[in-house]
Scaffold this active site. Sequence first.
Site, PDB file in Angstrom:
ATOM      1  CB  SER A 154      -1.092   0.222   1.177  1.00 42.93           C
ATOM      2  OG  SER A 154      -1.977   0.867   1.207  1.00 42.93           O
ATOM      3  CG  ASP A 242      -6.680  -2.125  -4.438  1.00 38.37           C
ATOM      4  OD1 ASP A 242      -7.398  -1.125  -3.882  1.00 38.37           O
ATOM      5  OD2 ASP A 242      -5.619  -2.649  -4.128  1.00 38.37           O
ATOM      6  CG  HIS A 272      -5.857  -1.913  -0.453  1.00 35.53           C
ATOM      7  ND1 HIS A 272      -4.719  -1.615  -1.342  1.00 35.53           N
ATOM      8  CD2 HIS A 272      -5.362  -1.625   0.639  1.00 35.53           C
ATOM      9  CE1 HIS A 272      -3.914  -0.898  -0.909  1.00 35.53           C
ATOM     10  NE2 HIS A 272      -4.249  -0.829   0.451  1.00 35.53           N
TER      11      HIS A 272
END
Length: 295
Positions: A154, A242, A272
Amino acid sequence: MTGGPDPLSPAARALCDALATGFPGPGDVAALRATAAGGRSRPGGPAVSGVHDTDAAGVPVRVYDPAPGAAGRPLVVYFHGGGWVMCGLDTHDPVCRALAVASGAVVVSADYRLAPEHPWPAAPDDALTVLLWARAQAGRLGCDPGRVTVAGDSSGGNLAAVTALRAPGLVAGQLLVYPPLDASMRSGSVDRYGQGYFHTAAHMAWYWEQYGGDPQHPHVSPLRAADVSGLPRTLLVLADCDVLRDEGLAHARRLAAAGVDCAVHLYPGVFHGFLGLPLPAASSALTAAAAWLTR
């Protein structure tokens, strides 16, 4: 969330909904940090022979050595996710342990400064500091300085990508796990998966706001880099459901067009943040990433 069949697997849907229940909305930094520290639904990592915390030129780091005394191994500099505003060494301890054990690499996890108290460029500056420290310590850690990979999930994937851009020739690889790469957030997956898949478009937009910096700057939005031809071999690990999926795919296309050795592992049926969760795709992703690291 779109109509029609649920694109998440049943197990992923159950976890997604459980994680989303009570998860703070954007705007409450303290609540988000407290929830992240709780680590709901995340199992602990495997035992690692050598784990210690130290200081990397002013940045706290945790070093994971799966085989103390070995030599010539890969070295991974890992940057945790959390929207640049939350998480740290403890929240990502299980993933770093698993990656070290599966790959045999020494993993150096960086506790970079967080926004909004420390906006851009604090985090990427800390990331670069840790990379330079890790390379200088490679021999002492039993690693090959020519086999250094930057990695992250991320927002940590963003920091890994930015560090690779800032340190040409010093990085042999970059492992980018569902990274945010474009602050404009104009890709199609933002609209398709912006709600109902745990990590919402509203959260991502708020994280970008806290992080700061010029959205057009390549050290904020790596997808904006004018030239990516000098980047190292790359693995992008992406979740199909995502908001950040299409940014990752666009980055992969640019890298491939520039002649960079780039692989994409796109995992269907997951959302995600799936890495480290008790899902088959998470185990597969870690195993495949470890194999890529040691290739």
